[in-house]
Enzyme design. Sequence first.
Site, PDB file in Angstrom:
ATOM      1  N   ALA A  15     -13.043   2.114 -22.834  1.00 38.76           N
ATOM      2  CA  ALA A  15     -11.616   2.393 -22.790  1.00 38.76           C
ATOM      3  C   ALA A  15     -10.426   2.903 -21.856  1.00 38.76           C
ATOM      4  O   ALA A  15      -9.633   3.446 -21.354  1.00 38.76           O
ATOM      5  CB  ALA A  15     -10.370   1.430 -23.252  1.00 38.76           C
ATOM      6  N   ARG A  20      -9.904  14.528 -19.598  1.00 42.01           N
ATOM      7  CA  ARG A  20     -10.232  15.805 -19.424  1.00 42.01           C
ATOM      8  C   ARG A  20     -11.463  15.611 -17.915  1.00 42.01           C
ATOM      9  O   ARG A  20     -11.798  17.310 -17.682  1.00 42.01           O
ATOM     10  CB  ARG A  20     -11.503  16.423 -20.850  1.00 42.01           C
ATOM     11  N   GLY A  90      -7.747   4.841 -30.017  1.00 35.18           N
ATOM     12  CA  GLY A  90      -8.950   5.707 -30.953  1.00 35.18           C
ATOM     13  C   GLY A  90      -9.910   4.518 -30.961  1.00 35.18           C
ATOM     14  O   GLY A  90      -9.783   3.528 -30.445  1.00 35.18           O
ATOM     15  N   GLU A 172     -12.873  14.555 -37.602  1.00 34.91           N
ATOM     16  CA  GLU A 172     -12.682  15.414 -36.254  1.00 34.91           C
ATOM     17  C   GLU A 172     -12.998  17.015 -36.105  1.00 34.91           C
ATOM     18  O   GLU A 172     -12.404  17.731 -37.322  1.00 34.91           O
ATOM     19  CB  GLU A 172     -12.142  14.820 -35.520  1.00 34.91           C
ATOM     20  N   ASN A 404     -23.695   4.245  25.974  1.00 33.80           N
ATOM     21  CA  ASN A 404     -24.019   2.365  24.832  1.00 33.80           C
ATOM     22  C   ASN A 404     -22.281   2.042  24.866  1.00 33.80           C
ATOM     23  O   ASN A 404     -22.183   0.557  24.543  1.00 33.80           O
ATOM     24  CB  ASN A 404     -24.781   2.479  23.353  1.00 33.80           C
TER      25      ASN A 404
HETATM   26  C1  UD1 Z   1     -15.838  10.838 -29.931  1.00 29.45           C
HETATM   27  C2  UD1 Z   1     -16.725  10.912 -31.722  1.00 29.45           C
HETATM   28  C3  UD1 Z   1     -16.685  12.139 -32.268  1.00 29.45           C
HETATM   29  C4  UD1 Z   1     -18.277  12.411 -32.007  1.00 29.45           C
HETATM   30  C5  UD1 Z   1     -17.899  12.344 -30.424  1.00 29.45           C
HETATM   31  C6  UD1 Z   1     -19.761  12.424 -29.945  1.00 29.45           C
HETATM   32  C7  UD1 Z   1     -14.879   9.931 -32.437  1.00 29.45           C
HETATM   33  C8  UD1 Z   1     -12.971   9.789 -33.314  1.00 29.45           C
HETATM   34  N1  UD1 Z   1     -15.085  10.869 -32.493  1.00 29.45           N
HETATM   35  O1  UD1 Z   1     -15.504  11.974 -30.310  1.00 29.45           O
HETATM   36  O2  UD1 Z   1     -17.126  11.958 -33.582  1.00 29.45           O
HETATM   37  O3  UD1 Z   1     -19.268  13.640 -32.163  1.00 29.45           O
HETATM   38  O4  UD1 Z   1     -17.420  10.848 -29.873  1.00 29.45           O
HETATM   39  O5  UD1 Z   1     -19.513  12.137 -28.300  1.00 29.45           O
HETATM   40  O6  UD1 Z   1     -14.908   8.410 -33.057  1.00 29.45           O
HETATM   41  N2  UD1 Z   1     -12.736   5.194 -26.098  1.00 29.45           N
HETATM   42  C9  UD1 Z   1     -11.862   3.932 -26.337  1.00 29.45           C
HETATM   43  N3  UD1 Z   1     -10.760   4.076 -26.809  1.00 29.45           N
HETATM   44  C10 UD1 Z   1     -10.161   4.922 -27.275  1.00 29.45           C
HETATM   45  C11 UD1 Z   1     -10.390   5.747 -27.225  1.00 29.45           C
HETATM   46  C12 UD1 Z   1     -11.926   6.552 -26.596  1.00 29.45           C
HETATM   47  O7  UD1 Z   1     -12.690   3.203 -25.631  1.00 29.45           O
HETATM   48  O8  UD1 Z   1      -9.062   4.946 -27.908  1.00 29.45           O
HETATM   49  C13 UD1 Z   1     -13.800   5.684 -25.528  1.00 29.45           C
HETATM   50  C14 UD1 Z   1     -14.028   6.338 -24.510  1.00 29.45           C
HETATM   51  O9  UD1 Z   1     -13.756   5.643 -23.422  1.00 29.45           O
HETATM   52  C15 UD1 Z   1     -15.177   7.305 -24.180  1.00 29.45           C
HETATM   53  C16 UD1 Z   1     -15.158   6.529 -26.207  1.00 29.45           C
HETATM   54  O10 UD1 Z   1     -14.959   6.269 -26.647  1.00 29.45           O
HETATM   55  O11 UD1 Z   1     -16.170   6.818 -23.678  1.00 29.45           O
HETATM   56  C17 UD1 Z   1     -15.874   8.247 -26.742  1.00 29.45           C
HETATM   57  O12 UD1 Z   1     -14.190   8.406 -27.039  1.00 29.45           O
HETATM   58  P1  UD1 Z   1     -13.886  10.033 -26.211  1.00 29.45           P
HETATM   59  O13 UD1 Z   1     -12.785  10.451 -26.744  1.00 29.45           O
HETATM   60  O14 UD1 Z   1     -14.609  10.824 -25.344  1.00 29.45           O
HETATM   61  O15 UD1 Z   1     -14.058  10.729 -28.243  1.00 29.45           O
HETATM   62  P2  UD1 Z   1     -15.390  12.166 -28.392  1.00 29.45           P
HETATM   63  O16 UD1 Z   1     -13.410  12.964 -28.609  1.00 29.45           O
HETATM   64  O17 UD1 Z   1     -15.848  12.784 -27.673  1.00 29.45           O
HETATM   65 CA    CA Z   2     -16.570  12.010 -24.972  1.00 32.03          CA
END
Ligand code: UD1
Ligand code: CA
Length: 479
Positions: A15, A20, A90, A172, A404
């Site tokens: 979602a 970034r 989140g 985190e 053509n």
């Molecule tokens: C997350 C983990 C972290 C882990 C890392 C590994 C959490 C809080 N953190 O961090 O511990 O080491 O992945 O890759 O879980 N997303 C949603 N809805 C939201 C937020 C995120 O669907 O409200 C989805 C994003 O689209 C993405 C995935 O969840 O595909 C991960 O989110 P991202 O923000 O990339 O998490 P990280 O900071 O990488």
């Molecule tokens: Ca990620």
Amino acid sequence: MKKSEAPVGVIILAAGLGKRMHSPLPKVLHEIGGQPLLCHLLDRVNEVLPKSSIAIVVGHQRETVEASIRSRPEYAALDLTFVHQPEQKGTGHAARCAMDSSWGEQILRKKGAVLILPGDLPLVPGSLIQQIAAPLRRAEVLRLLTSELPDPTGYGRVVRRGKKGGVLRIVEEKDATPREKTISEVAASIYLFQAAFLRFALQRLSNQNAQGEYYLTDLIAQASRTRKKHDILVWTHPEDLRGVNDPWELAIAGRILNERIVREWARRGAKFVDPLTTWIDVGVTLGAEAVISPGVILSGKTRIGARATLGPNVVLKDVTVGEGANVKTGTTAESSEIGERAQIGPYAHLRPESAVGIAAKIGNFVELKKTSIGDNSSVAHLSYLGDAQVGRNVNIGCGFVTCNFDGRIIDGQRKHRTVIEDDVFLGSDCQAVAPVRIGRGAYVASGSTITEDVEAESLAIARTRQVNKPGYARKLKEK
Ligand code: UD1
Ligand code: CA
């Protein structure tokens, strides 16, 4: 109570916008290997757990994400549900949106396990999914996957009781103390949960943390506090867990994927001069003993036949290359077919809907568009053929042009067809003003502009006669 067999539910978190990435395109739709990040993950789930019920949590531009997945026939047989996360609060909130939806109700009724995958991990192999998805043991409520990373920056760190003790919680990066930041064991955000525990625990998450978000990772602390049992799968190939959060990580993931693809084809018999500068999409296939030179880029559904040779910097998209064909330096082609043993290039350009027959020859600086060239025919130098149909054993001399387009629309067609039948010989520097047909076995003299049909077996000359004026050159010079 008997615990689950294979997981009945899979939740993919997709979602987020991915701030970034600095792009309006949702992160999971950015591509490596010729397809969106999300598709790589779906392909693995499809391979390993084809019968599971999959919920994809979408938010940012959810219509675009959903349409992109729904448009792919390879997923038509999957049990796919799109769950809406209206606000991105989140990863824990995203998972909760799925478990609180009617999809979640159904999963709960089946009393199974739920696998959670983040949508931005495109390099996760099927074997990992298979292992994390193995049935939980009696009394276990979850399994988490961890890995040691040389540089754990940005990942959630795994806090254990003592050095090798059970996991207490995941912290985190933004909430970690300097000491916790030195932990190199990270959580990959891949989990298997007992569905009832997941639903219950998600509802108790708080957002009292540095980012004000509901963290999925906090479920581990909850399980540990309430003395629920967990299992840990330690993954020893950290490369598989590379996430994509910005364009640099996208490029690195793309390179790792490419190396895997090239390696796989090399193991099946294709030969690469330089794997590092050769780019091959996931949908491409290569026959044994195909030889691929540096700088080659093969994308879409390109098929390279056995023993075909691709010279340096050949770029092909959705092209079929027949066995033993030789596509030389700098040739580019799209949505076209190249027959067995044909020779193309150097520097030829095949635009969509072109077909070159068996053992035919297309030479340097020749452009084809919506044109078919029959077996054993030759267009060896500097020509443009658009909307043309060329038969077998035809020889087209240097510098031929199909005219053509004349600005008119005839029978609803803007572009007009040129038909050149079998065994025709066209001298150099001719033009065909379409629509026009040159009959079987005809001979067209060099420098002719053909505006009318040429009958079979006849000779066409369409140029002014030469006049020689003896001594005139000297006169001109003296002027
Ligand atoms: C997350 C983990 C972290 C882990 C890392 C590994 C959490 C809080 N953190 O961090 O511990 O080491 O992945 O890759 O879980 N997303 C949603 N809805 C939201 C937020 C995120 O669907 O409200 C989805 C994003 O689209 C993405 C995935 O969840 O595909 C991960 O989110 P991202 O923000 O990339 O998490 P990280 O900071 O990488
Ligand atoms: Ca990620």
